[in-house]
Design an enzyme around this catalytic site. Structure first.
Site, PDB file in Angstrom:
ATOM      1  CG  ASP A 164      -1.584  -1.207   1.582  1.00 14.71           C
ATOM      2  OD1 ASP A 164      -1.557  -2.134   0.774  1.00 14.71           O
ATOM      3  OD2 ASP A 164      -2.180  -1.271   2.670  1.00 14.71           O
ATOM      4  CD1 TRP A 174       1.601  -4.231   9.118  1.00  8.99           C
ATOM      5  CD2 TRP A 174      -0.552  -4.856   9.101  1.00  8.99           C
ATOM      6  NE1 TRP A 174       1.557  -5.604   9.046  1.00  8.99           N
ATOM      7  CE2 TRP A 174       0.244  -6.013   9.034  1.00  8.99           C
ATOM      8  CE3 TRP A 174      -1.940  -5.004   9.121  1.00  8.99           C
ATOM      9  CZ2 TRP A 174      -0.308  -7.294   8.963  1.00  8.99           C
ATOM     10  CZ3 TRP A 174      -2.493  -6.279   9.057  1.00  8.99           C
ATOM     11  CH2 TRP A 174      -1.684  -7.406   8.970  1.00  8.99           C
TER      12      TRP A 174
HETATM   13  C1  FRU Z   1      -4.002  -3.689   2.585  1.00 12.38           C
HETATM   14  C2  FRU Z   1      -3.413  -4.146   3.905  1.00 12.38           C
HETATM   15  C3  FRU Z   1      -3.791  -3.186   5.032  1.00 12.38           C
HETATM   16  C4  FRU Z   1      -2.687  -3.374   6.011  1.00 12.38           C
HETATM   17  C5  FRU Z   1      -1.490  -3.570   5.112  1.00 12.38           C
HETATM   18  C6  FRU Z   1      -0.426  -4.491   5.636  1.00 12.38           C
HETATM   19  O1  FRU Z   1      -3.282  -4.183   1.505  1.00 12.38           O
HETATM   20  O2  FRU Z   1      -3.816  -5.458   4.224  1.00 12.38           O
HETATM   21  O3  FRU Z   1      -5.066  -3.420   5.559  1.00 12.38           O
HETATM   22  O4  FRU Z   1      -2.512  -2.288   6.866  1.00 12.38           O
HETATM   23  O5  FRU Z   1      -1.991  -4.096   3.892  1.00 12.38           O
HETATM   24  O6  FRU Z   1       0.684  -4.478   4.796  1.00 12.38           O
END
Ligand code: FRU
Length: 460
Positions: A43, A102
């Site tokens: 992300d 995250w």
């Molecule tokens: C979306 C996700 C988020 C999370 C992140 C972890 O792709 O699953 O919900 O924070 O990726 O890398």
């Protein structure tokens, strides 16, 4: 002995440096889309305009495949050329993010850039500030700002997105409520450290919504609000009304025609020109010996059209990457007679075609795969994928805007829809990619109004 945050960042940077020569030599690796020099990304996180530059962070594992998540950092002055900055955040058990740093966002608290993100495991909401112009972050000494979700049965509690509203802050968090579906939870704070739960902003389809984005869109004197969610499936958005701490959505529509592997977890910002700009994650680059995986889409500008529809266009600043313009030497395409763009020499290029709706044949561009718009059936196809793309009654002219970056395509249609596509499965043997692009018609001749192409320079 516990390592300092800086040591953890340095170790990860060394791992990335070891992989970098192999990633750089990969002929499938994009040249002008944002990614880290090597390793895994997912992300986009924390986009922020700060001190004259766009700052963007990325979910990052310093290895070719997904693992423990860090925040990588890239910076641009013009949205087209980027530079890598040192890794920004590393996981540390004592800070509440030992299971991974995250996704999240950045805001300016006065002059202080402040990141809010999810730490795992369990999922908690963390805060870190930068006192040196985003070169380094310091995590909140007291630990996470939210340690427990508002109820114990939620499906996920992650990906804070924060904005200023009146004299306070608001935050949404992605979640899901058993037997009710995906949910966005709403919080309020005066200081970014103490948060009050205001209830569910919105609930709906699916089981869990990740990476909610919630922002106003202005058209003339009207302000509506847009919510986007990543539901482990195609990313959807809705334009609706926001009143009394609740969002009443209109129809849920795809933000990109592609499925979640090609476009997911978008994040965005309001830039100093008042534009809403988003980036999404493209999950690409998987081959057994690749030293990298994933990149971001190009920056996309979202606006509300006078008819209430969303317009999606690539940021015009990308023109700064263009080499000399190549024009197609014809203004009419005869069926099955491909015409080459002269002087187009790479597999990292941009193509703009404008053609009449009548006669209603098929317009096709071959660049790695065939991208075609069927005017009769009103279908867009990219390789094996086909998308319904009905024209509006007043759309007498079709504008196809294609960005090819080696193994990835972004196809923008009539400045309102886009499809992202990962095409490495079509490219045959790795490295076996003929440069250039051809244009042709099928079924009927097609009248071209414009046909331009440019090789694009590297973004980093
Ligand atoms: C979306 C996700 C988020 C999370 C992140 C972890 O792709 O699953 O919900 O924070 O990726 O890398």
């Amino acid at each position: 002995m516990t390592s300092s945050h800086q040591q953890l960042l340095d170790q990860a940077a060394q791992q990335v440096a070891q992989l970098t020569p192999r990633a750089a030599a990969d002929p499938l690796r994009p040249r002008y889309h944002v990614a880290t020099p090597a390793g895994w990304i997912n992300d986009p996180n924390g986009p922020l305009w700060y001190d004259g530059a766009y700052h963007l962070f990325l979910q990052h594992t310093p290895a070719p495949r997904s693992g423990l998540k860090y925040w990588a950092h890239v910076v641009s002055q013009d949205l087209a050329h980027w530079e890598h900055w040192p890794l920004a955040l590393a996981p540390e058990a004592h800070a509440g993010d030992g299971g991974g740093v995250w996704s999240g966002c950045c805001v300016l608290d006065g002059d202080t850039p402040t990141a809010l993100y999810t730490g795992v495991m369990p999922e908690v909401q963390c805060l870190a500030v930068s006192h040196d112009g985003l070169r380094t972050f310091t995590k909140r000494p007291a630990g996470p700002v939210i340690t427990t979700p508002p109820r114990s049965d939620l499906e996920g509690f992650r990906d804070p997105y924060v904005w200023r509203e009146g004299d306070h802050w608001r935050m949404v968090i992605g979640s899901g409520i058993p037997r009710r579906g995906g949910a966005v939870l709403l919080y309020r704070s005066n200081d970014l450290h103490h948060w009050d739960y205001l209830g569910e902003l919105c609930t709906g389809f699916g089981c869990n919504w990740e990476c909610p984005l919630f922002f106003p869109l202005r058209a003339g004197d009207d302000t509506t609000w847009m919510l986007t969610v990543s539901p482990h499936d195609q990313v959807r958005y809705s334009i609706g009304t926001y009143r009394n701490d609740r969002f009443t959505p209109g129809p849920w529509l795809p933000l990109d025609l592609a499925g979640p592997r090609a476009f997911y977890a978008p994040n965005g910002l309001l830039d100093p020109r008042g534009r809403r700009i988003i980036w999404g994650w493209i999950n690409c680059g998987h081959h057994p010996d690749s030293a990298w995986t994933g990149m971001l889409t190009l920056p996309r500008v979202l606006t509300l059209r006078p008819d209430g529809r969303l317009a999606i266009t690539p940021a015009p600043e990308l023109a700064a990457l263009r080499g000399p313009q190549c024009d197609l030497p014809v203004n009419k395409l005869s069926p099955d007679q491909p015409v080459d763009f002269p002087n187009l020499h790479t597999t990292g290029h941009e193509i703009e075609l404008v053609f009449n709706r009548q006669p209603a044949g098929v317009v096709a561009v071959h660049t790695g795969v065939t991208v075609a718009y069927d005017l009769q059936r009103q279908l867009l196809s990219i390789g094996y994928s086909t998308y319904d793309l009905p024209l509006l009654p007043d759309e007498d002219v079709i504008h196809l805007h294609i960005f090819r970056d080696r193994c990835v395509l972004e196809v923008y249609v009539n400045q309102r829809q886009v499809a992202t596509c990962e095409i490495s499965g079509h490219l045959g043997r790795v490295g076996d990619q003929p440069p250039g692009a051809q244009v042709f018609a099928r079924e009927q001749a097609v009248a071209l109004r414009a046909a331009h192409a440019w090789d694009l320079h590297d973004a980093f």
